[in-house]
Write an enzyme that holds these catalytic residues in place. Structure first.
Site, PDB file in Angstrom:
ATOM      1  N   LYS A  91     -12.282  51.956 -16.351  1.00  0.00           N
ATOM      2  CA  LYS A  91     -13.164  51.370 -17.091  1.00  0.00           C
ATOM      3  C   LYS A  91     -12.492  52.843 -18.431  1.00  0.00           C
ATOM      4  O   LYS A  91     -12.500  53.232 -19.319  1.00  0.00           O
ATOM      5  CB  LYS A  91     -14.705  50.885 -17.567  1.00  0.00           C
ATOM      6  CG  LYS A  91     -15.152  50.125 -16.619  1.00  0.00           C
ATOM      7  CD  LYS A  91     -16.122  50.153 -17.178  1.00  0.00           C
ATOM      8  CE  LYS A  91     -16.851  48.731 -16.080  1.00  0.00           C
ATOM      9  NZ  LYS A  91     -15.996  47.063 -16.080  1.00  0.00           N
ATOM     10  N   ARG A 105     -19.452  42.167  -6.736  1.00  0.00           N
ATOM     11  CA  ARG A 105     -18.916  40.950  -6.175  1.00  0.00           C
ATOM     12  C   ARG A 105     -19.084  41.738  -4.303  1.00  0.00           C
ATOM     13  O   ARG A 105     -19.033  41.417  -2.955  1.00  0.00           O
ATOM     14  CB  ARG A 105     -17.689  40.496  -6.387  1.00  0.00           C
ATOM     15  CG  ARG A 105     -16.740  40.843  -6.425  1.00  0.00           C
ATOM     16  CD  ARG A 105     -15.517  40.211  -7.162  1.00  0.00           C
ATOM     17  NE  ARG A 105     -15.608  40.163  -7.786  1.00  0.00           N
ATOM     18  CZ  ARG A 105     -14.323  39.363  -9.246  1.00  0.00           C
ATOM     19  NH1 ARG A 105     -13.297  38.915  -8.732  1.00  0.00           N
ATOM     20  NH2 ARG A 105     -14.920  39.587 -10.447  1.00  0.00           N
TER      21      ARG A 105
HETATM   22  N1  BES Z   1     -19.774  45.218 -14.936  1.00  0.00           N
HETATM   23  C1  BES Z   1     -18.751  44.541 -14.709  1.00  0.00           C
HETATM   24  C2  BES Z   1     -18.503  43.221 -15.712  1.00  0.00           C
HETATM   25  C3  BES Z   1     -19.059  43.748 -17.335  1.00  0.00           C
HETATM   26  C4  BES Z   1     -18.430  43.936 -18.020  1.00  0.00           C
HETATM   27  C5  BES Z   1     -20.496  44.065 -17.700  1.00  0.00           C
HETATM   28  C6  BES Z   1     -18.471  43.900 -18.971  1.00  0.00           C
HETATM   29  C7  BES Z   1     -21.217  43.544 -19.356  1.00  0.00           C
HETATM   30  C8  BES Z   1     -19.352  43.608 -19.337  1.00  0.00           C
HETATM   31  C9  BES Z   1     -17.995  44.243 -13.098  1.00  0.00           C
HETATM   32  O1  BES Z   1     -17.874  45.421 -12.073  1.00  0.00           O
HETATM   33  C10 BES Z   1     -16.556  44.165 -14.113  1.00  0.00           C
HETATM   34  O2  BES Z   1     -15.930  45.303 -14.169  1.00  0.00           O
HETATM   35  N2  BES Z   1     -16.163  43.383 -13.636  1.00  0.00           N
HETATM   36  C11 BES Z   1     -14.419  43.153 -14.042  1.00  0.00           C
HETATM   37  C12 BES Z   1     -13.601  42.228 -12.588  1.00  0.00           C
HETATM   38  C13 BES Z   1     -12.870  42.190 -13.333  1.00  0.00           C
HETATM   39  C14 BES Z   1     -11.917  43.124 -12.821  1.00  0.00           C
HETATM   40  C15 BES Z   1     -12.133  41.303 -12.317  1.00  0.00           C
HETATM   41  C16 BES Z   1     -14.396  42.471 -15.640  1.00  0.00           C
HETATM   42  O3  BES Z   1     -15.644  41.721 -16.133  1.00  0.00           O
HETATM   43  O4  BES Z   1     -14.172  43.047 -16.122  1.00  0.00           O
HETATM   44 MN    MN Z   2     -16.908  47.014 -12.875  1.00  0.00          MN
END
Ligand code: BES
Ligand code: MN
Ligand code: ZN
Length: 499
Positions: free
Chosen positions: A281, A355
């Site tokens: 990230k 997931r």
């Molecule tokens: N934990 C995150 C989701 C999230 C992101 C929650 C920001 C709250 C704020 C999750 O694991 C994630 O990183 N999801 C990705 C999925 C994508 C790579 C398809 C996302 O939402 O960017």
């Molecule tokens: Mn994630």
């Protein structure tokens, strides 16, 4: 906090502060009228001067009001009398608590429980009041240094006295009990969420579950890596393999329903820190990914609440918990994992890890022959884009279950929105190399995430709550909200009542 209910006169009841409501256009509630009469019309003249209109959640503190036993009188605006609903009611109660903060008042006689609020009975109304007071007085300071400061500590509110008519006291007391149980669950979930990721590890979450089990009849079991390997949880363990922290699968069983009653299973995402893994990230606000275990925290909080309520129901909580870290041993984009269900997954983005841990937990849920399964997860940023911070995203393979959860959320004032999960979206998960990919592209990101989970939930009625936007607040008031503990507890209370 101590709550008690009696039938009292606002002008005669002694406390550090008497709290009375004012409707819009300076209309006095019955309690405000009693205070006004005893004080020789002081409230009427203060209101006439224009210091307060009764606008919803406005407040005005008065000191040494003549003819009144309490040291202070707090006026709280309630808005239009005929429009006072749960949302407004909770705002007014929260405003009252905020106005008391930093004053010398430790006790308050609140004349707010007897007000007419649209569409709620007395028990629910008092529970809303109690939950709101507890929410507004919640503090998280266990990580602050222990240096002594010389400033004398401000008093804080410790006693709330409510007044109800004799005939309503029993219903009100049920509301206090319900409200305090939900609030205890919410506070537990907030604490776990707010703890830093170097303290709140998978092992810590497991210890918390074990401690909750020791203090009650809850049966708690924690599975370690070798047991999960035996079960074939290749997807969950794939995510966990990049971390020094050992993964845990926490299983909690609350067996207070009839012997043959099928349990409700709650599954909570417990990523104690989500760096994204190799699909790292960006740095900004990455600290907030400590909140990626808020689904797990909501399951623990809900179990705390139903244990306190001794709720007559069979319920199982399953928490897959690990970290998502970049490492020489971490999974890579392109890796193919074999889940416990036998379905294979091409990892196209290691940041779509929620997931991957949930799918194995859902397969594990099958062994409990569940009546319904609800998973709770901070799953997608896309859900925040779709719904913002007010509503959790709700997805389900069974409309009746979705409606039960929506209505529980409405009742508990912890609302969700029913999102579509049509077959049409499933194609976005196609993979050239495995049974499915773990991402479905940018379009409809929260829906394709739900579609992914649905492939592991074919054997039971299932719903998924995406709480990415509702589990915590960012910015100046950064902190966990404890949601959706109120929704889940209400859902289980209604299931228990039906059984
Ligand atoms: N934990 C995150 C989701 C999230 C992101 C929650 C920001 C709250 C704020 C999750 O694991 C994630 O990183 N999801 C990705 C999925 C994508 C790579 C398809 C996302 O939402 O960017
Ligand atoms: Mn994630
Ligand atoms: Zn995550």
């Amino acid at each position: 906090m101590e709550f008690s209910i009696k039938t009292t006169n606002p002008e005669k009841q002694r406390s550090d502060c008497t709290v009375v409501g004012i409707y819009e256009s300076r209309k006095l509630t019955a309690a405000a009228l009693a205070v006004d009469t005893a004080a020789g019309g002081l409230l009427t003249s203060v209101l006439k001067r224009g210091d307060m209109e009764g606008k919803l959640a406005s407040t005005l503190m008065l000191h040494s009001v003549p003819g009144i036993e309490s040291d202070r009188v707090l006026l709280v605006g309630l808005g239009k009398e005929r429009e006072l609903d749960v949302a407004g009611y909770r705002k007014a109660v929260a405003a009252a608590v905020r106005a008391l903060k930093g004053t010398g008042a430790a006790s308050a006689a609140m004349y707010l429980a007897e007000l007419a609020v649209k569409k709620v009975d007395i028990t629910r109304k008092v529970a809303h009041l109690v939950e709101t007071v507890m929410d507004a007085t919640y503090k998280f300071d266990s990580m602050k240094g222990k240096q002594k400061d010389d400033k004398p500590k401000a008093k804080s509110l410790t006693k709330v006295l409510l007044s109800l008519a004799k005939a309503d006291i029993k219903a009100g007391e049920a509301g206090v009990k319900q409200g305090l149980s939900v609030a205890a669950g919410v506070a537990f979930a907030k604490d776990l969420g707010n703890l830093p990721p170097n303290v709140c590890t998978p092992t810590y979450l497991a210890e918390q579950a074990i401690a909750l089990g020791k203090a009650s009849d809850l049966h708690v079991q924690v599975l370690d890596r070798p047991e999960m390997e035996k079960l074939g949880m290749g997807s969950f363990l794939g995510v966990a393999q990049g971390s020094r922290q050992p993964p845990k699968l926490i299983v909690m069983q609350h067996k207070k329903g009839k012997k043959n009653q099928k349990p409700v299973v709650l599954v909570g995402k417990g990523i104690t820190f989500d760096t994204g893994g190799i699909s790292l990230k960006p740095g900004a606000e990455m600290d907030e990914m400590k909140y990626d275990m808020c689904g797990a925290a909501s399951v623990l909080g809900t179990f705390k609440a139903i244990v306190e309520l001794d709720l007559p129901i069979n319920a199982v909580g399953i928490i897959p918990t690990c970290e998502n870290m970049p490492d020489g041993n971490a999974i890579r984009p392109g890796d193919v994992l074999t889940s416990m269900s036998g379905q294979t997954i091409e990892v196209l983005n290691t940041d779509a890890e929620g997931r991957l841990i949930l799918c194995d937990a859902l397969t594990y849920a099958e062994r409990f022959e569940p009546a319904s399964v609800v998973d709770i997860a901070t799953l997608t940023g896309a859900c925040v884009i779709a719904l913002g911070h007010h509503l959790s995203g709700l997805f389900s393979n069974k409309d009746a279950l979705a409606h039960e959860l929506l209505s529980a959320g409405e009742q508990a004032w912890d609302r969700a929105w029913h999102m579509p999960m049509l077959e049409d979206y499933q194609g976005q998960l196609d993979s050239n190399f495995a049974d499915m990919a773990n991402i479905g592209g940018r379009a409809a990101g929260s829906i394709t995430a739900a579609c992914f989970l649905s492939r592991y939930a074919k054997k039971f009625d299932w719903a998924h709550l995406d709480i990415a936007g509702t589990a915590w607040k960012s910015g100046k008031e950064k902190g966990a909200t404890g949601r959706p503990v109120p929704l889940l507890t209400e859902f289980l209370m209604q299931r228990a009542a039906k059984a």
